[in-house]
Design an enzyme around this catalytic site. Structure first.
Site, PDB file in Angstrom:
ATOM      1  N   HIS A 102       0.831  -1.203   0.000  1.00 51.58           N
ATOM      2  CA  HIS A 102       0.000   0.000   0.000  1.00 51.58           C
ATOM      3  C   HIS A 102       0.869   1.258   0.000  1.00 51.58           C
ATOM      4  CE1 HIS A 102      -4.330  -1.117   1.403  1.00 51.58           C
ATOM      5  NE2 HIS A 102      -3.878  -1.977   0.534  1.00 51.58           N
ATOM      6  N   GLU A 132      -6.656  -0.611  -5.628  1.00 52.72           N
ATOM      7  CA  GLU A 132      -7.578   0.179  -4.816  1.00 52.72           C
ATOM      8  C   GLU A 132      -7.301   1.660  -5.071  1.00 52.72           C
ATOM      9  OE1 GLU A 132      -7.974  -1.025  -0.595  1.00 52.72           O
ATOM     10  OE2 GLU A 132      -6.542  -2.593  -1.120  1.00 52.72           O
TER      11      GLU A 132
END
Length: 321
Positions: free
Chosen positions: A38, A107
Site C-alpha cells: 500500500h 484500490e
C-alpha cells in the site's frame, strides 16, 4: 498439503518491525509469508505504509526457507508492469526461488496518488490482463517491444531473470474476474471462504493451482483488549470490496466505518485467547477448498507475543484439521 501463512501487514507496522516479525514467523513454523503493498493505510490509527518491495528484499535475506508473496501488488497505475517484472524477477533471485507474485486490480486508496484518476473495475481488469501479458514476456529475458491498449514497452529487457521464473497469483472475486484471469494466472487469491469461487476457478483453470486465502485474527490473552484493537485497526473492512476499492483516503474509510460496531467486527474476526475459535474460522477456508491460508494478526501491538506464545500451538491445531 495445506500451507499456513503469516501476513506482513505493512499498514500497521514499520519496515524494521516487519523484517523482525518475518524472521520470527519462520522460526514459529509458518509455511509462507505474504506482504501487503500500500501507499497509504486504510485508517490513520494504523499509522504505517513502508515500501513493500524494499521490505520483501530485506525479508528474503532475513529468512531462509519460508515462501514469500505480494498480497497483492497492482501493476497498472502506481507501477508500470515493466517495473513490476523487474522487481519480481530480482526478488525471486534474492529469495532463491521462494517468491510468488500476487497481483490485483488495485484500490483507489493507493493508485490515485499518481494523479491519473481511477478507472472503472472493467477497465482495471483489462489493464491487469495486459500487464500480466507484459510481465510474462519480460520474464523470458528476451528483448521486448510491444504496444497494447493501455501499456507499451520499447526495447525492454530484464537482465537478471530467475531460471525458475516467477509464478503469478491473481486476486479474483467473481465470474467476471475468473473469466478474465483463469488463463493468465497460475494461482487464485481470494479473501472470502466461498466454495463456489473455488469451483468456478477449477472449472475454468487448466492444471493444478493453489487457492490462497487470508483471514484476520486478533489473538490476545485479554479478549476485551483484542476486540478493542480489532475494532480500532480493522473496522475498515465493513463496507465490503465494492466500497473499499473506490474510497480514496483514510478520511473516507474513517467516515465509511464510523458506524461499524465492535460486535460487527467480532462476527468476522475471531478475537481473544481461544485458539479453537481461530482454528474453526480457518477451517471454513479449508472446507471451501483453499490450499493455503494466510493469517493477519491485527495490530502491531502484540505481534511479538503472538509469535512467541500462540503461533506454534495454533499451527499445531491448524495442521490437525
Amino acid at each position: 498439503m495445506t500451507k499456513f501463512g503469516y501476513t506482513l501487514m505493512s499498514e500497521q507496522s514499520g519496515p524494521r518491525e516487519l523484517v523482525r516479525y518475518a524472521a520470527a514467523a519462520e522460526d514459529a513454523g509458518f509455511d509462507f509469508e505474504v506482504c501487503s503493498d500500500h501507499f497509504t493505510p486504510w485508517l490513520t490509527s494504523q499509522g504505517h505504509s513502508p515500501y513493500a518491495w524494499t521490505v520483501l528484499g530485506a525479508v528474503a535475506q532475513a529468512t531462509s526457507s519460508v515462501e514469500l508473496m505480494t498480497y497483492v501488488t497492482c501493476p497498472t497505475m502506481r507501477y508500470h508492469p515493466a517495473v513490476v517484472a523487474q522487481q519480481s524477477a530480482t526478488l525471486q533471485i534474492l529469495s532463491e526461488g521462494r517468491f510468488t507474485l500476487g497481483l490485483g486490480s488495485g484500490e483507489n486508496l493507493n493508485e490515485h496518488v499518481i494523479g491519473e484518476g481511477w478507472p472503472s473495475v472493467q477497465v482495471r481488469q483489462l489493464m491487469l490482463q495486459e500487464a500480466i501479458h507484459l510481465i510474462r514476456a519480460l520474464h523470458t529475458g528476451d528483448l521486448v517491444t510491444w504496444e497494447g491498449d493501455y501499456f507499451r514497452v520499447d526495447s525492454a529487457r530484464i537482465w537478471d531473470v530467475p531460471d525458475q521464473g516467477v509464478p503469478i497469483a491473481v486476486a479474483v472475486s467473481g465470474d467476471s474476474s475468473i473469466d478474465k484471469f483463469s488463463d493468465h494466472a497460475d494461482h487464485l487469491i481470494a479473501v472470502q471462504p466461498a466454495a463456489e469461487l473455488i469451483e468456478q476457478w477449477d472449472d475454468a483453470h487448466a492444471g493444478d493451482s493453489r487457492k490462497i486465502g487470508q483471514l484476520a485474527i486478533c489473538w490476545d490473552p485479554d479478549e476485551k483488549a483484542a476486540l478493542e484493537r480489532a475494532h480500532d485497526q480493522f473496522r475498515w473492512f465493513g463496507g465490503g470490496w465494492a466500497v473499499n476499492a473506490d474510497l480514496p483516503t483514510p478520511a473516507g474509510f474513517e467516515a465509511a466505518s464510523q458506524f461499524v460496531r465492535p460486535e460487527d467486527v467480532a462476527e468476522t474476526i475471531p478475537c481473544g485467547p481461544d485458539l479453537d475459535k481461530i482454528a474453526a474460522s480457518v477451517k471454513e477456508y479449508l472446507d471451501a477448498g483453499f490450499t493455503d491460508v494466510a493469517l493477519v494478526q491485527v495490530g502491531d501491538e502484540g505481534q511479538t507475543r503472538f509469535l512467541d506464545e500462540a503461533a506454534g500451538p495454533l499451527l499445531e491445531k491448524l495442521r490437525a484439521l
